[in-house]
Design an enzyme around this catalytic site. Sequence first.
Site, short mmCIF file in Angstrom:
data_model
loop_
_atom_site.label_atom_id
_atom_site.label_comp_id
_atom_site.label_asym_id
_atom_site.label_seq_id
_atom_site.Cartn_x
_atom_site.Cartn_y
_atom_site.Cartn_z
N GLY A 16 0.85 -1.20 0.00
CA GLY A 16 0.00 0.00 0.00
C GLY A 16 0.88 1.25 0.00
O GLY A 16 0.54 2.27 0.60
N TYR A 150 -16.13 0.15 8.55
CA TYR A 150 -14.68 0.32 8.70
C TYR A 150 -14.27 0.03 10.14
O TYR A 150 -13.32 -0.72 10.39
CB TYR A 150 -14.33 1.77 8.32
N LYS A 154 -11.85 -2.88 11.66
CA LYS A 154 -10.64 -2.56 12.43
C LYS A 154 -10.68 -3.24 13.80
O LYS A 154 -9.66 -3.75 14.28
CB LYS A 154 -10.48 -1.04 12.59
N1 SER Z 1 -9.11 8.73 8.53
C1 SER Z 1 -9.97 7.58 8.68
C2 SER Z 1 -11.29 7.83 8.08
O1 SER Z 1 -11.73 8.94 8.11
C3 SER Z 1 -10.12 7.23 10.13
O2 SER Z 1 -9.17 6.28 10.46
O3 SER Z 1 -11.92 6.94 7.61
#
Ligand code: SER
Length: 320
Positions: A16, A150, A154
Site C-alpha cells: 500500500g 470500517y 478494524k
Molecule cells: N481517517 C480515517 C477515516 O476517516 C479514520 O481512520 O476513515
Amino acid sequence: MSDQITDMNSKILIIGSSGQIGTELVLSLRKIYGNENVVASDIRKGNYEVMESGPFEFLDVTNKEEIGKVIDKYQIKEVYLMVAILSVIAEQNPKMAWDLNMSSLFNILDLARSGTIKKVFWPSSIAVFGPDTPKQNTPQDTIIKPSTVYGISKLAGENWCAYYANKYGVDVRSLRYPGLISYKTTPGGGTTDYAVEIFYEAIRRKSYTSFLSENTTLPMMYMDDAINATISLMQKEELETYVSYNIGALSFSPAELAEAIRKQIPEFTIGYKPDARQQIADSWPQSIDDSSAREDWGWEPKTDLDEMVRIMLLGLHYSI
Ligand code: SER
C-alpha cells in the site's frame, strides 16, 4: 525513542506504498534503513520520489501467493500492511470493504506465522470506537462498539492480531490512527479528509465548504508524527502487550481549523454543508487518552495545530 534499531540489513516491505501513509512511510524508512532495503508495493504506481528512490513491486494484497513470492525474492523480515478501504467508501460497499480489509490482514498474519517475516505493522483507527464510547480523552480500554463497517473491520482486525500474537507468537504491532493530515499524497474515502481538502481549497479559492458541521471535533495528527509513532513502535525491541495503541496529538473542529488557517490567509472563509459523513464523525471520539503509548514506548507528538497549518500551506503552495 527506540530500544534498538531494527537490524540494518533486514528487508522491509510496505504494502500500500502509493497511499497517503504508505508514501511517507516508504520515504522515511528508506532514509533510516537504506533505499535498497525498503521495498515499496501497491496495485498502482506511487509518486515520483517513491518510484525513483528504491525497489517497487506491483502487488495485489488479496493474492497471498504473489505476496509470498515478493517476500521470498527480497528475503523480507518486516511488513507494513498499509492497505484499507476507509470509512466513507466502506459504508457505500460494506461487503467489499470487509473482504479487502480482512483478507489482506489474514494473508499477512498467515505468512508471518509460517514464514520468514519477523514483525508486522497493521494500522487500526479511532473508528473502532462508537457512539457509546466516552468522547473526551477516550481511554485505551473502554466501551468499543463501532457503528461503521470500517470500525467493525478494524476492531475485528485488532482481535485477530492479538489472537495470532498470543496463539502463534506472531509479532504484530498496531496503532489506532486519528485523522492524518499530509500534503504529499491525498487521502481517499475517509471522514477526516476534510482536514486535508480544506488546505487545497484555501490555496486555490480562499474558501471551503466543509462536509462536517462547524463544531465537529475529531482527533487528528500531522503525518510526520504518525510516521514517527509507527517507526518507533516497530523499533521497540519487545512489547509487553500487543494491543493496538491509542495515539493522540491534535483535536479540533472545522471552525477551529479555519481560524488557524486565517492566521496565515486572513481572507479565507468557510461554509458548512454536512452530509452523510457527519453521522460517521458523530460516532467517533473528540480526543484521545494515549497514556499507555506514552508509558510503554515513549510516544510524544511534536506538531501543534499552528505548525501543522504552516507546513501544509507551504508544502501545497509549491505542489499544486
Ligand atoms: N481517517 C480515517 C477515516 O476517516 C479514520 O481512520 O476513515
